[in-house]
Scaffold this motif. Structure first.
Motif, PDB file in Angstrom:
ATOM      1  N   TRP A  57       0.784  -1.231   0.000  1.00 13.86           N
ATOM      2  CA  TRP A  57       0.000   0.000   0.000  1.00 13.86           C
ATOM      3  C   TRP A  57       0.815   1.280   0.000  1.00 13.86           C
ATOM      4  CZ3 TRP A  57      -3.164  -3.801   2.739  1.00 13.86           C
ATOM      5  CH2 TRP A  57      -4.399  -3.991   2.138  1.00 13.86           C
ATOM      6  N   GLY A  58       2.123   1.183   0.081  1.00 16.53           N
ATOM      7  CA  GLY A  58       2.957   2.382   0.178  1.00 16.53           C
ATOM      8  C   GLY A  58       2.743   3.371  -0.946  1.00 16.53           C
ATOM      9  N   GLY A  59       2.647   2.884  -2.178  1.00 15.29           N
ATOM     10  CA  GLY A  59       2.446   3.771  -3.325  1.00 15.29           C
ATOM     11  C   GLY A  59       1.138   4.537  -3.232  1.00 15.29           C
ATOM     12  N   SER A  60       0.077   3.856  -2.853  1.00 17.07           N
ATOM     13  CA  SER A  60      -1.238   4.504  -2.705  1.00 17.07           C
ATOM     14  C   SER A  60      -1.217   5.531  -1.585  1.00 17.07           C
ATOM     15  CB  SER A  60      -2.318   3.463  -2.406  1.00 17.07           C
ATOM     16  OG  SER A  60      -2.423   2.551  -3.466  1.00 17.07           O
ATOM     17  N   ILE A  61      -0.504   5.192  -0.509  1.00 12.48           N
ATOM     18  CA  ILE A  61      -0.415   6.114   0.624  1.00 12.48           C
ATOM     19  C   ILE A  61       0.304   7.393   0.207  1.00 12.48           C
ATOM     20  CG2 ILE A  61       0.623   6.443   2.918  1.00 12.48           C
ATOM     21  CD1 ILE A  61      -1.883   4.637   2.946  1.00 12.48           C
ATOM     22  N   VAL A  62       1.430   7.259  -0.468  1.00  8.35           N
ATOM     23  CA  VAL A  62       2.185   8.439  -0.918  1.00  8.35           C
ATOM     24  C   VAL A  62       1.334   9.287  -1.860  1.00  8.35           C
ATOM     25  CG1 VAL A  62       4.170   9.206  -2.280  1.00  8.35           C
ATOM     26  CG2 VAL A  62       4.450   7.388  -0.580  1.00  8.35           C
ATOM     27  N   ALA A  63       0.620   8.637  -2.789  1.00 12.70           N
ATOM     28  CA  ALA A  63      -0.246   9.371  -3.717  1.00 12.70           C
ATOM     29  C   ALA A  63      -1.345  10.113  -2.970  1.00 12.70           C
ATOM     30  CB  ALA A  63      -0.853   8.412  -4.736  1.00 12.70           C
ATOM     31  N   GLY A  64      -1.882   9.519  -1.913  1.00 15.48           N
ATOM     32  CA  GLY A  64      -2.954  10.140  -1.134  1.00 15.48           C
ATOM     33  C   GLY A  64      -2.503  11.321  -0.304  1.00 15.48           C
ATOM     34  N   LEU A  65      -1.186  11.515  -0.185  1.00 11.63           N
ATOM     35  CA  LEU A  65      -0.652  12.639   0.589  1.00 11.63           C
ATOM     36  C   LEU A  65      -0.382  13.857  -0.272  1.00 11.63           C
ATOM     37  CD1 LEU A  65       1.896  10.691   2.828  1.00 11.63           C
ATOM     38  CD2 LEU A  65      -0.367  11.531   3.486  1.00 11.63           C
ATOM     39  N   SER A  66      -0.600  13.736  -1.571  1.00 15.08           N
ATOM     40  CA  SER A  66      -0.292  14.828  -2.487  1.00 15.08           C
ATOM     41  C   SER A  66      -1.334  15.948  -2.414  1.00 15.08           C
ATOM     42  CB  SER A  66      -0.235  14.296  -3.929  1.00 15.08           C
ATOM     43  OG  SER A  66      -0.133  15.369  -4.831  1.00 15.08           O
TER      44      SER A  66
END
Length: 197
Positions: free
Chosen positions: A155-164
């Motif tokens: 889930w790391g990629g989705s988490i980083v994208a959700g912080l943008s």
């Protein structure tokens, strides 16, 4: 006899965690059905920033969503991350979830743009992600470190994208403060284990 008791205890923990998260997600879907049937009356219980009366909506807002697509996007990660976190004990999980929801909701109330309305379980999802990734390192438990690294890989990629901040229609503030609250929860509710990293 001890082995049998440990096996039963482990099985009971798995069942309890699964039942809790299935009931939690079922509640989210049921609330969205009620919201639709009432012409989206429950949307009023989202958090509108810096209005004192809105502070009472901090906890309810984590259970409400703006449409079935919104609930659906939170369902799988909440089920999986919540289940994994609840395996550590239901009381501990509920304390972790409450800390995440309250800290995240108050932070959203403080810093979100004026005129916005924030609701949804994604702050809790981001918080559980942070909690599970940090927990193993905080408690120095090798198995939990491995679980955290696997979660980060999935889930790391989705988490980083959700912080943008550039993501439209998404409360990156809610995601960010949920994540921070989850990492903080790993420290607040840490349990020292025998197994060290």
């Amino acid at each position: 006899m001890t082995d049998i008791q440990l096996d039963r205890s482990g099985t009971d923990r798995v069942r309890s965690a699964a039942k809790l998260m299935l009931a939690w997600v079922a509640l989210l879907w049921a609330l969205e059905v009620v919201d639709v049937l009432t012409g989206h009356a429950l949307d009023a219980y989202g958090v509108v920033p810096r209005e004192p009366a809105e502070l009472v909506d901090v906890v309810p807002s984590a259970f409400l969503h703006f449409g079935f697509g919104h609930v659906a996007s939170n369902t799988i990660p909440l089920l999986v991350l919540g289940f994994l976190a609840a395996l550590g004990g239901i009381r501990r999980f509920l304390a972790v979830a409450l800390l995440i929801v309250v800290v995240d909701g108050v932070a959203v109330w403080l810093v979100s743009p004026s005129g916005t309305n924030t609701a949804g379980a994604s702050g809790l999802v981001f918080g559980l992600f942070g909690y599970l990734v940090a927990r193993g390192f905080v408690e120095r438990k090798a198995l939990d470190v491995v679980v955290g690294l696997l979660i980060a890989a999935v889930w790391g990629g989705s988490i980083v994208a959700g912080l943008s901040p550039s993501a439209t229609g998404v409360s990156w503030q809610g995601h960010l403060f949920g994540l921070v609250a989850g990492v903080a929860a790993a420290f607040v509710f840490r349990v020292r284990g025998r197994e060290s990293v």
